[in-house]
Design a protein around this motif. Structure first.
Motif, PDB file in Angstrom:
ATOM      1  N   ASN A  96      45.521  48.110 -31.024  1.00 53.73           N
ATOM      2  CA  ASN A  96      45.411  47.237 -29.855  1.00 53.73           C
ATOM      3  C   ASN A  96      44.694  47.996 -28.750  1.00 53.73           C
ATOM      4  N   ALA A  97      43.783  48.873 -29.152  1.00 50.20           N
ATOM      5  CA  ALA A  97      43.173  49.770 -28.188  1.00 50.20           C
ATOM      6  C   ALA A  97      41.657  49.683 -28.232  1.00 50.20           C
ATOM      7  N   CYS A  98      41.143  48.462 -28.361  1.00 50.40           N
ATOM      8  CA  CYS A  98      39.697  48.290 -28.416  1.00 50.40           C
ATOM      9  C   CYS A  98      39.032  48.935 -27.206  1.00 50.40           C
ATOM     10  N   GLY A  99      39.752  48.956 -26.100  1.00 52.60           N
ATOM     11  CA  GLY A  99      39.198  49.524 -24.878  1.00 52.60           C
ATOM     12  C   GLY A  99      38.631  50.903 -25.096  1.00 52.60           C
TER      13      GLY A  99
ATOM     14  N   ARG B 291      42.072  45.262 -21.275  1.00 52.05           N
ATOM     15  CA  ARG B 291      42.329  43.939 -20.712  1.00 52.05           C
ATOM     16  C   ARG B 291      41.045  43.171 -20.488  1.00 52.05           C
ATOM     17  N   GLY B 292      39.912  43.804 -20.766  1.00 52.72           N
ATOM     18  CA  GLY B 292      38.632  43.152 -20.525  1.00 52.72           C
ATOM     19  C   GLY B 292      38.221  43.165 -19.062  1.00 52.72           C
ATOM     20  N   ASP B 293      38.849  44.026 -18.278  1.00 54.31           N
ATOM     21  CA  ASP B 293      38.544  44.063 -16.850  1.00 54.31           C
ATOM     22  C   ASP B 293      37.478  45.135 -16.573  1.00 54.31           C
ATOM     23  N   VAL B 294      36.222  44.720 -16.573  1.00 60.24           N
ATOM     24  CA  VAL B 294      35.121  45.675 -16.449  1.00 60.24           C
ATOM     25  C   VAL B 294      35.109  46.318 -15.056  1.00 60.24           C
ATOM     26  N   ASP B 295      35.394  45.527 -14.028  1.00 55.96           N
ATOM     27  CA  ASP B 295      35.396  46.091 -12.667  1.00 55.96           C
ATOM     28  C   ASP B 295      36.412  47.227 -12.549  1.00 55.96           C
ATOM     29  N   ALA B 296      37.603  46.965 -13.076  1.00 56.44           N
ATOM     30  CA  ALA B 296      38.649  47.993 -12.994  1.00 56.44           C
ATOM     31  C   ALA B 296      38.276  49.207 -13.834  1.00 56.44           C
ATOM     32  N   ALA B 297      37.599  48.962 -14.953  1.00 55.90           N
ATOM     33  CA  ALA B 297      37.190  50.086 -15.809  1.00 55.90           C
ATOM     34  C   ALA B 297      36.201  50.978 -15.065  1.00 55.90           C
ATOM     35  N   ILE B 298      35.259  50.339 -14.371  1.00 57.99           N
ATOM     36  CA  ILE B 298      34.273  51.107 -13.605  1.00 57.99           C
ATOM     37  C   ILE B 298      34.973  51.896 -12.504  1.00 57.99           C
TER      38      ILE B 298
ATOM     39  N   TYR C  38      28.734  45.422 -18.158  1.00 57.65           N
ATOM     40  CA  TYR C  38      29.122  46.707 -17.561  1.00 57.65           C
ATOM     41  C   TYR C  38      27.956  47.291 -16.767  1.00 57.65           C
ATOM     42  N   TRP C  39      26.780  47.306 -17.358  1.00 56.50           N
ATOM     43  CA  TRP C  39      25.609  47.875 -16.673  1.00 56.50           C
ATOM     44  C   TRP C  39      25.328  47.134 -15.366  1.00 56.50           C
ATOM     45  N   LYS C  40      25.405  45.814 -15.459  1.00 55.40           N
ATOM     46  CA  LYS C  40      25.093  45.003 -14.285  1.00 55.40           C
ATOM     47  C   LYS C  40      26.084  45.296 -13.162  1.00 55.40           C
ATOM     48  N   LYS C  41      27.356  45.355 -13.521  1.00 57.10           N
ATOM     49  CA  LYS C  41      28.383  45.596 -12.500  1.00 57.10           C
ATOM     50  C   LYS C  41      28.286  46.987 -11.899  1.00 57.10           C
ATOM     51  N   ARG C  42      27.657  47.884 -12.640  1.00 59.17           N
ATOM     52  CA  ARG C  42      27.439  49.221 -12.096  1.00 59.17           C
ATOM     53  C   ARG C  42      26.218  49.259 -11.175  1.00 59.17           C
ATOM     54  N   GLY C  43      25.493  48.136 -11.097  1.00 59.53           N
ATOM     55  CA  GLY C  43      24.263  48.149 -10.302  1.00 59.53           C
ATOM     56  C   GLY C  43      23.124  48.796 -11.073  1.00 59.53           C
ATOM     57  N   TRP C  44      23.223  48.722 -12.400  1.00 64.10           N
ATOM     58  CA  TRP C  44      22.169  49.248 -13.250  1.00 64.10           C
ATOM     59  C   TRP C  44      21.430  48.050 -13.851  1.00 64.10           C
TER      60      TRP C  44
END
Lengths: 289, 681
Positions: free
Chosen positions: B498-501, B525-532, B646-652
């Motif tokens: 259960n650790a795809c993350g 959890r699929g939370d990309v913002d929190a991951a960043i 992920y890239w987009k949310k990083r401003g990449w």
């Protein structure tokens, strides 16, 4: 106000209560610790037969109003102490520092505390914005998987065999700069059980002498160090009977202040040699360090 | 300019080719932007052109940096970080605990940068301002444990040594008659800290580590190989200047608050990471077993050997802290075994990564002939032997100075190839590497660190070894058993249960296939913002440089600690994220540019980048998560949805994952990064 200053304030108050400090001296020293004049006067006034429970909130209040303003929007993580002051340390005759090689983790908190205490006392100006472990009289040393806490063991020579019952470091000092302050004498704040100290006016320092450490290292341990500013000898005073290092140690019973009969040379050992023995004791192997 | 506080504003730069030592003085704005550690190191990799593909990682041009940060010294939880171009030709950022970080700060340095190559083995001795390059021929070839104790003795501060002046005449007559003055002088203090390599680093094994205090390692990405390539055995430091602090009282107060909080943390204070294996990883199917063919044992009794309580009573001797830490996560151990090879080995724990990578992953836990699906039929004595095997394998990796994560993955790869008859003992110079055979492991590791015979191939790590055998045997399926991503071993945290993350975490972290980037749980959890955000915090922590185990105790105090150390009254919480973002932007560019990846869109099509096949196409064979794969085997979702998001949310850029010009400008790092970013865009 931080914990250390709060504790210092309580120590002063204790001295005041015992009559070892005058009211004027107390107010002067308390204000130097950052307590407002009004608060200091109030605290000094409280000594007059005011029962302890009432003094505690008064002091907490004074602390709260005089603490430096937090610089961030966040509340200060450590609130000013509001608990009752620690019970005054009783004189502990015949007590010494002992460390337990199994319990000590080598975290250096003892050394940081000792260093900060002594540098503030000896060189307050030069060290006001630095913490330097070289001022510490207690130094944990790491030999990979074992840690050795190196501190003066209060050795005494055997009079019948060695001609004197002085400490070896005192005995070889050409200036008689290392002194034993007898019980009941010495500086305020110390609980009155005798302690070893260095008269810095007399000490020639390592540049000209250093016989104390040489004698110590050859036959006992390595209980003396030299401060990095004047290069004069430093030796553990056991804080006169209430050692700060023991109070700060986070590991239960790793560093204790315990009765050790009379002669600390039973425990004195060079750090490296002691580390080799600890390897044998703890790991059942011999390691030639 | 007022003197800096917290840091010294000085980095020593040693050129081993010429023997010159110079001082680099980063301006205050550089410290404010990058802080120290990881981010500062990345800045210099760009500024000094190390990012350029023409710089050979193992050549004299490469620069290896050992850096600390503003709270390191008397602050809690200090770590040092090594930043360089990895032997694998990507970013190397690798941290370690131990006393070195504090001691380097006390010596008056924020770091040391080393370039060039010494003509013969040397070590660097730092005693405050004095930096000497000294001969190391007497410790060259020695294991890290023995060599460290020799080097530590050789570096004393001026106040710890002196010729003899004490004479018998200075002593009372009777005493002198009994024990005359020995005329040995002074020199018994042992306060220096040592970073050094073992034979693995000397022979430039790609996954060699830089070790300290026996068991602490700058373990990942082969920093030890870079030391070795420069003929550098180690760095020994003794500092007597202390740590400069802007608001000492406040700094100490906050530090004490952290330490008090740590004192209540009895997870760490009981077993360190040793509490993880049995109680958590096996239960949640997250345990590397036999090269990740399994991730849980059917019978939990099999893995009880690697539980905190078992290890504690069987072998823990004591506990050790880094300076200023009250969590003491490292437990030195004495191994007890009926096998003389392993009996009475002194090592540490094993910690979690070792339990996984050189424990379960090598088939050490099952009884002979049993598989992970079988019930455990042994006794406590069998468990003690399984533990001993893990501890012994940990010890040889530490003492030879090689990383047991990459090393464990490599050994497991070879064992699985042997299991499937894809290689024979003849391919390994006659060594029959079967699951659980610690003597075979011992023999093969010796060959690797000596780079002898097949060891010379294996010394290049898991991925290159798989490639070598795939070509030699004409069997491309061998690549399927290389448990790597970015050509680098997967650490002991599974991706399929259960650790795809973890899969996303390994893919996007700038330290390739890193398990400590902090993004696993938010990605789960699929939370990309929190991951960043989590990645940024971790990169900030690696710049500060503090321990991730203790980071929770810093929460809410970090900004104030930086302020108290440095005096930067305008330092804001938001800067934490910014420092992390800078590190991530630079790290991303570094990895793409130095590897010559021109079209990152194709990064995942490129065979070198493909993550282990097992992640997405081999369902877990057993356990509570039987049948599961990373993201249910949906690689398309990962590479065409999650990554661009992920890239987009990083401003990449969304198509290639390159930081945009605006982003670089906003972060204030366009001066060093824009030219390269423009080429990549």
């Amino acid at each position: 106000m931080d914990q250390a200053r709060a504790e210092k304030l309580w120590e002063l108050h204790h001295e005041l209560e015992r009559g070892r400090l005058s009211r004027r001296q107390f107010i002067r020293m308390a204000t130097a610790l950052g307590v407002s004049l009004t608060a200091a006067e109030a605290l000094a006034g409280c000594q007059k037969a005011t029962p302890a429970p009432t003094t505690a909130p008064t002091q907490a209040q004074a602390v709260a109003t005089t603490a430096p303003q937090p610089t961030s929007a966040q509340p200060a993580p450590t609130a000013a102490p509001t608990q009752a002051p620690p019970a005054a340390a009783e004189p502990k005759e015949g007590y010494m520092l002992r460390f337990d090689g199994y319990r000590c983790t080598g975290c250096l908190l003892c050394a940081v505390t000792c260093a900060e205490k002594w540098q503030a006392e000896l060189f307050p100006e030069q060290t006001k914005d630095v913490v330097n472990l070289e001022f510490s009289r207690i130094r944990p040393m790491r030999f990979q998987y074992v840690d050795v806490v190196n501190v003066c063991n209060y050795c005494k020579l055997e009079e019948w065999a060695e001609g004197t019952k002085e400490a070896p470091c005192m005995s070889v000092c050409p200036q008689k700069a290392i002194k034993f302050v007898p019980k009941g004498e010495g500086k305020p704040g110390y609980t009155g059980y005798g302690y070893k100290t260095v008269d810095r006016d007399l000490c020639l320092g390592l540049d000209a002498c250093g016989r104390c450490l040489e004698a110590c290292e050859q036959q006992f341990g390595s209980g003396i160090s030299f401060d990095p500013i004047e290069h004069k000898a430093q030796v553990c005073t056991m804080c006169g009977g209430d050692p700060a290092c023991v109070k700060v140690c986070p590991e239960p019973e790793a560093l204790q202040f315990v009765p050790v009969v009379v002669n600390g040379r039973s425990f004195a050992f060079q750090p490296e040699a002691y580390a080799e023995l600890l390897y044998m004791k703890m790991f059942n192997v011999r390691r030639d360090l | 300019m007022a003197a800096l506080k917290g840091v010294w504003g000085k980095i020593a730069r040693v050129d081993l080719s010429t023997g010159n030592v110079t001082v680099v003085e980063p301006p205050e704005e550089v410290y404010r932007k990058y802080l120290g550690g990881e981010a500062l190191g990345l800045y210099y990799l760009f500024k000094e052109g190390i990012v350029d593909p023409s710089v050979d990682p193992l050549g004299p041009q490469n620069m290896i940096q050992l850096l600390v940060g503003p709270t390191n010294g008397v602050g809690a939880n200090a770590r040092s970080v090594i930043v360089t171009k990895s032997a694998y030709n990507f970013l190397c950022v690798t941290t370690s605990g131990g006393r070195g970080a504090a001691e380097l700060k006390f010596a008056g340095w924020d770091g040391i940068q080393i370039v060039g190559k010494a003509p013969k083995p040397v070590y660097i001795a730092i005693i405050d301002d004095k930096i000497e390059i000294r001969d190391a021929s007497h410790v060259w070839g020695k294991g890290t444990e023995e060599a460290e104790m020799i080097l530590q003795k050789e570096v004393l501060s001026p106040l710890e040594q002196r010729e003899s002046i004490l004479r018998s005449a200075d002593m009372p007559e009777k005493w002198a008659a009994l024990h005359p003055a020995a005329k040995k002088g002074i020199g018994a203090k042992r306060l220096a800290a040592v970073w050094l390599i073992g034979p693995g680093g000397e022979k430039q094994v790609w996954y060699a580590s830089v070790m300290t205090e026996g068991a602490r390692a700058h373990g990942r990405y082969g920093a030890g190989a870079i030391f070795g390539s420069k003929n550098l055995k180690g760095i020994v430091v003794r500092g007597t200047k202390g740590q400069p602090l802007a608001d000492k009282a406040r700094f100490l107060e906050l530090t004490r608050a952290i330490q008090s909080s740590e004192k209540g943390d009895y997870g760490w204070r009981s077993y360190g990471t040793a509490r993880i294996g049995y109680a958590h990883s096996n239960a949640s199917s997250d345990f590397p077993i036999r090269n990740w063919q399994w991730e849980a044992w059917a019978d939990p009794h099999t893995v009880m050997a690697l539980s905190g309580p078992f290890m504690d009573v069987a072998s823990f001797v004591r506990k050790q802290s880094c300076p200023g830490c009250a969590m003491h996560c490292l437990y030195p151990v004495e191994t007890t075994s009926a096998d003389p090879l392993m009996d009475r080995t002194i090592s540490d724990m094993p910690d979690w990564e070792a339990m996984g990578m050189v424990g379960g992953n090598l088939g050490y836990l099952e009884m002979p002939g049993a598989t992970p699906d079988d019930p455990f039929t042994g006794t406590h004595f069998d468990r003690a032997e399984a533990l001993a095997k893990t501890q012994y394998t940990t010890f040889i990796h530490d003492n030879y100075g090689i990383d047991f994560i990459e090393g464990g993955a490599l050994l497991a790869l070879l064992m699985e190839l042997r299991q499937r008859d894809l290689i024979t003992p003849a391919d390994l110079d006659g060594i029959d590497l079967q699951w659980g055979d610690v003597h075979a492991v011992d023999a093969i590791v010796k060959k690797i660190v000596a780079r002898q015979g097949i060891g010379d191939v294996l010394a290049r790590g898991t991925y290159e070894t798989a490639k070598y055998f795939a070509e030699k045997k004409g069997k491309p399926e061998i690549m399927d058993y290389s448990m790597t991503c970015h050509r680098y071993a997967q650490p002991a945290h599974g991706v399929r249960a259960n650790a795809c993350g973890n899969a996303m975490s390994y893919l996007v972290a700038i330290r390739p296939t890193e398990h400590t980037s902090g993004s696993r749980i938010p990605f789960n959890r699929g939370d990309v913002d929190a991951a960043i955000a989590a990645e940024n915090v971790q990169a900030f922590n690696n710049s500060l440089v503090i321990c991730s185990f203790a980071a929770g105790h810093w929460t809410g105090k970090t900004v104030d600690l930086v302020k108290a150390a440095t005096g930067w009254e305008d330092f804001q919480e938001a800067e934490i994220g910014k420092v992390g973002e800078r590190a991530y932007a630079l790290g991303r560019l570094f990895n793409l540019y130095c590897q010559g990846i021109k079209d990152p869109k194709k990064e995942w099509d490129c065979p070198e980048m493909v993550p282990a096949k097992r992640w997405f196409s081999e369902p877990l064979p057993a356990g509570p998560h039987k049948g599961k794969m990373a993201y249910d085997g949906d690689m398309d979702k990962v590479f065409n949805q999650l990554l661009p998001e992920y890239w987009k949310k990083r401003g990449w850029t969304e198509d290639k994952g390159i930081p945009t010009a605006e982003k670089l400008k906003e972060l204030g790092i366009d001066d060093v990064a824009e030219a390269i970013a423009a080429q990549l865009r």
